[in-house]
Every structure is written in structure tokens, then in C-alpha cells.
Design an enzyme around this catalytic site. Structure first.
Site, mmCIF file in Angstrom:
data_model
loop_
_atom_site.group_PDB
_atom_site.id
_atom_site.type_symbol
_atom_site.label_atom_id
_atom_site.label_comp_id
_atom_site.label_asym_id
_atom_site.label_seq_id
_atom_site.Cartn_x
_atom_site.Cartn_y
_atom_site.Cartn_z
ATOM 1 N N GLU A 135 0.853 -1.194 0.000
ATOM 2 C CA GLU A 135 0.000 0.000 0.000
ATOM 3 C C GLU A 135 0.890 1.246 0.000
ATOM 4 O OE1 GLU A 135 -2.417 1.525 -0.770
ATOM 5 O OE2 GLU A 135 -4.013 1.659 0.713
ATOM 6 N N ASP A 136 0.330 2.348 -0.479
ATOM 7 C CA ASP A 136 1.116 3.581 -0.553
ATOM 8 C C ASP A 136 1.325 4.216 0.820
ATOM 9 O OD1 ASP A 136 -1.583 4.271 -0.299
ATOM 10 O OD2 ASP A 136 -1.633 5.581 -2.056
ATOM 11 N N ARG B 141 0.099 11.726 -9.471
ATOM 12 C CA ARG B 141 0.646 10.381 -9.274
ATOM 13 C C ARG B 141 1.979 10.207 -9.987
ATOM 14 N NH1 ARG B 141 -3.459 7.372 -6.922
ATOM 15 N NH2 ARG B 141 -5.592 7.717 -7.638
#
Ligand code: IMP
Ligand code: MG
Length: 184
Positions: free
Chosen positions: A102-103, A168
Site C-alpha cells: 500500500e502507498d 501520481r
């Protein structure tokens, strides 16, 4: 139009991220080196895609890759931890050693939901790896096994993380001033 519009500060530059990803890859490799089956990574769309693309190449083990996409039920109910699965895994994970990638972990509700959801499918183990951790904001007690950077409570974008689906593609992690951000 400048891609970095509204970014007030670079928090983690490309070389800091590169070094950390290499370190995480080595730790993960070491943790799973005696596995007799491929490590099953589950990458959480979309924010973790950039991180995962680099991290996977830093893991020196056979790896399987699958994706999940989830969304919170909006601001009002997100504190309940209720999330909706937008895209589920392609394949079962029964018996697999699962690593969620996960980020960022913020309140922890998203990761808690994912851990519980995947654990219910009968995997051999479920661990977690996040690039960023905002420990101050935690609402639920969860264990993150591999953490890149602990950061202050600031809104960050780049290296996969977005604000309104933009930023992003920044190659670094930067602090965003939303009042100055792209609005289109
Ligand atoms: P949690 O459920 O509160 O831990 O939220 C985790 C999710 O919130 C992440 O997957 C991100 O999508 C989002 N998020 C939290 N903090 C930030 C940030 O600083 N920048 C971008 N997205 C964030
Ligand atoms: Mg996310």
C-alpha cells in the site's frame, strides 16, 4: 501546465526513495527467503502502483502479483472503516503467504479492512508493506510489518499518491498546498 503546481516542498526525493525501496526489498527478501512457494503480493490500486513497480524488482524471490481496488464510502462513513471493493483479486489466496503493498497508512482503517478481508480467505499468512506511515493519525491498532518512511501529518502527493487523481506521476513525494493545486 506544470505537473508540480501546488507542491510546496519536496519531502522525499528520488534518491531517498530509491535507497529506501532497495532496503525494503532486502528486508522482505530476508523475511521470506525460506518460503517453499512464491510470495503472493497484493498491490492496492491505484496509489501503490508506482511504489510496487519498484519494490517488486527489489525482491529477490519468486513473486506473484495481484491487485485490489477499493474505495471508502465517502468522507462521512470512512471513519467506520467501511470500504467497497471495486476490483477483487483475480485468484484465490488460500494457503498463500500474502504481502499487501500500500502507498500510505493514515487512520489505518483501509489497511485494517484489507488485512481482515484477506485473512478470511485462508492464506498461510498476511503481512503489510507501506511506503509511508502517518502514525499520529492512527485510529485503529494495526501492525505494519514493513514501513518505508514515518512522516508528519501533512498531505503528500507523488510517486503514486494523488490529489483528485493528479500528481501520481511526480517522481518524488512532495507536500501539497491544496489551495494552489490543479483544479481541473
Ligand atoms: P486510511 O484508511 O486513513 O489509513 O487511509 C489510507 C488511504 O488514504 C491511502 O490509501 C490514500 O489513498 C489516502 N491518503 C491518506 N493520506 C494521504 C496523503 O497524504 N496523500 C494522498 N493520499 C492519502
Ligand atoms: Mg490509496
Amino acid at each position: 501546465m506544470a505537473v508540480n503546481l501546488g507542491v510546496s516542498r519536496v519531502m522525499l526525493d528520488e534518491s531517498a526513495i530509491r535507497d529506501k525501496v532497495r532496503e525494503l526489498g532486502a528486508k522482505i527478501t530476508n523475511a521470506y527467503k525460506d518460503l517453499d512457494a512464491p510470495l503472493q503480493t497484493v498491490v492496492i490500486l491505484k496509489g501503490a502502483v508506482v511504489f510496487a513497480a519498484d519494490l517488486l524488482r527489489a525482491i529477490d524471490l519468486p513473486v506473484r502479483l495481484d491487485f485490489m481496488a477499493i474505495s471508502s464510502y465517502g468522507k462521512q462513513t470512512s471513519s467506520s472503516g467501511v470500504v467497497r471493493i471495486l476490483k477483487d483479486l483475480d485468484a484465490p489466496i488460500e494457503g498463500a503467504h500474502v504481502l499487501i503493498v500500500e502507498d500510505i497508512v493514515d487512520s489505518g482503517l483501509t489497511l485494517k479492512y484489507l488485512i481482515d478481508n484477506l485473512a478470511a480467505r485462508g492464506p498461510a499468512s498476511v503481512k503489510t508493506c507501506v511506503l509511508l506511515d502517518k502514525p499520529e493519525r492512527r485510529q485503529v491498532d494495526i501492525k505494519v510489518d514493513f514501513v518505508g518512511f514515518e512522516i508528519e501529518d501533512e498531505f503528500v502527493v507523488g510517486y503514486g499518491l494523488d490529489f483528485a487523481e493528479k500528481y501520481r506521476n511526480l517522481p518524488y513525494v512532495g507536500v501539497l498546498d491544496p489551495s494552489q493545486a490543479h483544479t481541473d
